[in-house]
Design an enzyme around this catalytic site. Structure first.
Site, PDB file in Angstrom:
ATOM      1  N   GLU A  50       0.836  -1.214   0.000  1.00 59.37           N
ATOM      2  CA  GLU A  50       0.000   0.000   0.000  1.00 59.37           C
ATOM      3  C   GLU A  50       0.865   1.256   0.000  1.00 59.37           C
ATOM      4  O   GLU A  50       2.076   1.190   0.203  1.00 59.37           O
ATOM      5  CB  GLU A  50      -0.939  -0.009   1.201  1.00 59.37           C
ATOM      6  CG  GLU A  50      -0.229  -0.182   2.532  1.00 59.37           C
ATOM      7  CD  GLU A  50      -0.733   0.771   3.597  1.00 59.37           C
ATOM      8  OE1 GLU A  50      -0.897   1.948   3.249  1.00 59.37           O
ATOM      9  OE2 GLU A  50      -0.924   0.334   4.744  1.00 59.37           O
ATOM     10  N   LYS A 186      -3.963  -1.920  14.382  1.00 58.86           N
ATOM     11  CA  LYS A 186      -3.287  -0.803  15.040  1.00 58.86           C
ATOM     12  C   LYS A 186      -3.748  -0.703  16.499  1.00 58.86           C
ATOM     13  O   LYS A 186      -4.946  -0.764  16.803  1.00 58.86           O
ATOM     14  CB  LYS A 186      -3.566   0.497  14.292  1.00 58.86           C
ATOM     15  CG  LYS A 186      -2.970   0.535  12.885  1.00 58.86           C
ATOM     16  CD  LYS A 186      -3.184   1.888  12.231  1.00 58.86           C
ATOM     17  CE  LYS A 186      -2.538   1.942  10.863  1.00 58.86           C
ATOM     18  NZ  LYS A 186      -3.277   1.233   9.827  1.00 58.86           N
TER      19      LYS A 186
END
Length: 712
Positions: A50, A186
């Site tokens: 990404e 995360k």
């Protein structure tokens, strides 16, 4: 760049018949040639990457350095990286080095963080975009990429039960049959609720190498939650990917790889830091897709940069794991773990030390061979024939090493033109990321005038492109210096670039091979600034001048005696030549440990401070330093060559062969034998670099004694 070919478009349409996600129109996507070839031949080997990490995840230059190194890591495992981004309203599957720099240096506010919802607007407006996990998944699935490496995915935000703030990453994972390799979710998010939501979406979640299934939380190795399954290694993971496809499932797989222990942060400390960052985000009314980059930046400040180091480390580790899984998946489905583009089995095995790095000029040579015997540079017209071929000392050496050894890295510069494209085709695909492509300057070119015997009589050139090899560009590829057993530079690069190379090589304790290139610039490392000269004395361990270049080096190093001007052809005997050569070579050898003086048809003189039996590198590819002492001079007579076609690249091929043999641990005589054979191949070729060299069974490798010499 290639747009998706008709064959790939048909494949995507066929694949979408079992996927309600539907592919993106092929007309909107550009695929880099390296990725295009892999998707056609072995799509399992392609690893998607990404780009929000580049545009919104890290500050410059850490973002660029990490992006380049991640691609390099993927290639090292035998897979093909495909960084996905949007540039100028076009979807890019595979991003060139110049585009990576553009994205890395751009104002994050002017580059759109692009998920599914943003894609139509970004493309319609012709903007640049960093694709999120969701955006990258959508594009990867459309071109049939099955593995994707990232840092951490989004999830359900804290208090998500109240705000309904749920990342689109989770929705896309439920839609796209792509495996995402990440360090979990995360840690700023609600991880238990995220795992529950993934289960609802039908996403298979597994840890990697964690026997207790402890699910990682980005900066920390465990979130306190557990995944349903654990994958012990790349083979186990590849089997799951293969069966997922065989079942026709339309959902993805999330593989949670714990951050390397050395870089993991304390979970208690991170909880406090994240809580403070979240309070700050609320105070500043940061909402939506701006929350994650804001909190990551705040966390980096609060941890005094430790979180940034952790972020870079886990991304690199995830890329390595994803590439290993890709190679195993290719083995399972195709019966091979080697790309079709890789080295033939007959080529020499690569040493554990890695690929040598070459830095310098890439050129197109226009060779004009005069067909008459009485050539004089007097303005008269002569009959001649003309040919065009790739050249440039650094480029020639790199291509020669690649063809003999099977791997090399090159830092160079070419124009955005046909000549530049041609040069790129002759080198390994991974070199594309370290070659600057210039939009305002053509590829460097030389016009070479050869007499009827093939000897070079005059060279004129446009070398402006070499100035694009800047210190900043070299620093952005310093990982190549760190990993290389030897860094080779030619004298075409600027003094500033040369200083940077020497400084980085000194930092990583790596030897430098200086190729003088031309007598007028042969002394550049020692005649420039005091800083450059001091660094050169510490790092340059090899040089390969001809007679005239040796004289220039001796002058720059302040040789105290007279320096002759006799041409090579004017010497009546080899004895007379060596008598003049010896004091100069011995003097230069005081500063440079290995001096290889190429003497055309006569052969080569080697000056070292050790016996011939001492190799240049050990079996681990580490350079063996020589003690201070008396210079030993050895002369290796050249071999008689027949059918000489072109002499312009023989010296560069000599250097290529010598470097390959030296890194392989051969003794001096063995290295010279391989180098002579490589030079002979070039002499019999029309271009500066031979079309083919030799394999590991050639006598130049198998002869135990190597080339013979005599001391002088």
């Amino acid at each position: 760049m290639f747009r998706i070919p008709t064959l790939m478009a048909r494949f995507c349409r066929r694949y979408s018949s079992t996927n309600n996600n539907g592919p993106i129109s092929a007309s909107l996507i550009d695929i880099m040639p390296e990725v295009h070839d892999a998707l056609r031949q072995a799509p399992q080997l392609v690893v998607a990457l990404e780009s929000t990490i580049i545009t919104h995840g890290m500050p410059y230059p850490h973002n660029l350095d990490t992006a380049l190194e991640v691609e390099h890591i993927v290639r090292q495992q035998g897979a093909v990286p495909a960084t996905i981004a949007i540039v100028g309203g076009r979807i890019k599957v595979g991003v060139g080095a110049d585009q990576l720099r553009l994205l890395a240096r751009a104002d994050s506010g002017a580059t759109v963080k692009t998920s599914r919802r943003d894609m139509a607007y970004v493309l319609a407006a012709g903007l640049n975009g960093g694709t999120t996990v969701a955006g990258t998944l959508l594009i990867a699935q459309s071109v049939a990429i099955r593995i994707f490496a990232t840092g951490g995915i989004g999830g359900v935000h804290r208090e998500g039960e109240r705000t309904m703030d749920i990342s689109a990453d989770l929705i896309e994972l439920g839609r796209c049959p792509v495996a995402v390799v990440s360090s979990g979710v995360k840690s700023i998010l609600d991880i238990p609720r995220t795992l529950e939501y993934l289960e609802t979406q039908g996403v298979c979640v597994a840890t990697y190498g964690s026997d207790d299934c402890a699910f990682p939380a980005f900066y920390t190795r465990s979130s306190g939650s557990r995944a349903p399954y654990n994958l012990s290694d790349a083979t186990a993971a590849a089997k799951v990917l293969h069966i997922n496809r065989e079942l026709g499932l339309r959902s993805g797989i999330l593989i949670g790889v714990p951050i390397p222990e050395l870089y993991a942060l304390d979970s208690g400390e991170m909880d406090q830091v994240i809580a403070e960052a979240l309070r700050e985000a609320n105070q500043k009314q940061i909402h939506g897709k701006e929350v994650t980059p804001f909190i990551l930046s705040a966390v980096s400040q609060l941890t005094r940069g430790k979180s940034l180091d952790a972020n870079m480390a886990l991304i690199k580790n995830n890329a390595r794991v994803a590439a290993e899984i890709a190679v195993e998946l290719n083995r399972i489905e195709n019966g091979s773990s080697v790309r079709n583009r890789d080295v033939d089995a007959t080529k020499l095995a690569k040493t554990a030390a890695g690929a040598p790095l070459i830095i310098g000029g890439s050129v197109i040579d226009v060779c004009i061979t005069v067909l008459e015997d009485d050539l004089k540079l007097d303005g008269a017209t002569y009959h001649a024939k003309q040919g065009t071929s790739p050249g440039g000392v650094a480029r020639n050496i790199a291509e020669g090493i690649y063809k003999i050894y099977g791997n090399v890295n090159l830092i160079s510069a070419v124009g955005n033109d046909q000549n530049g494209a041609y040069i790129r085709q002759l080198l390994p695909d991974h070199c594309a990321s370290s070659i600057v492509t210039l939009g305002t300057c053509p590829t460097a070119s030389f016009s070479v005038l050869l007499d009827r015997s093939g000897d070079c009589r005059l060279v004129v050139g446009d070398m402006a492109a070499h100035q694009a090899i800047t210190p900043e560009w070299i620093k952005s590829h310093k990982h190549l210096i760190q990993q290389a057993p030897l860094t080779v530079i030619d004298a075409n690069i600027s003094e500033a670039a040369m200083t940077t190379v020497f400084d980085e090589c000194l930092h990583y304790d790596r030897p430098v091979f200086f190729e003088p290139t031309d007598m007028r610039i042969a002394d550049r490392p020692y005649s420039g600034s005091p800083q450059l000269a001091a660094l050169a004395r510490q790092t340059v361990k090899f040089t390969s001048p001809n007679l005239y270049e040796l004289r220039q080096l001796a002058r720059a190093l302040q040789y105290p005696g007279p320096i002759g001007t006799t041409t090579l052809e004017a010497y009546s005997t080899v004895h007379d030549l060596l008598a003049d050569l010896k004091p100069l070579g011995a003097y230069v050898n005081r500063t440079i440990e290995n001096v290889l003086v190429t003497l055309g048809q006569y052969g080569v003189a080697v000056f070292r401070r050790c016996p011939e039996t001492v190799p240049f590198f050990d079996t681990d590819g580490q350079y063996l330093r020589q003690p201070a002492g008396t210079s030993c001079a050895r002369f290796y007579a050249g071999r008689k060559q027949t059918q000489i076609v072109n002499v312009s690249g023989a010296g560069d091929s000599f250097t290529s062969g010598f470097i390959v043999a030296a890194i392989a641990g051969r003794t001096e005589g063995g290295c010279v034998a391989v180098a002579f054979e490589a030079a002979g191949c070039a002499l019999r070729s029309r271009g500066a670099v031979a079309e083919r060299y030799f394999d590991a069974a050639h006598p130049c490798w198998t002869d135990a004694t190597g080339a013979t010499y005599r001391t002088f």
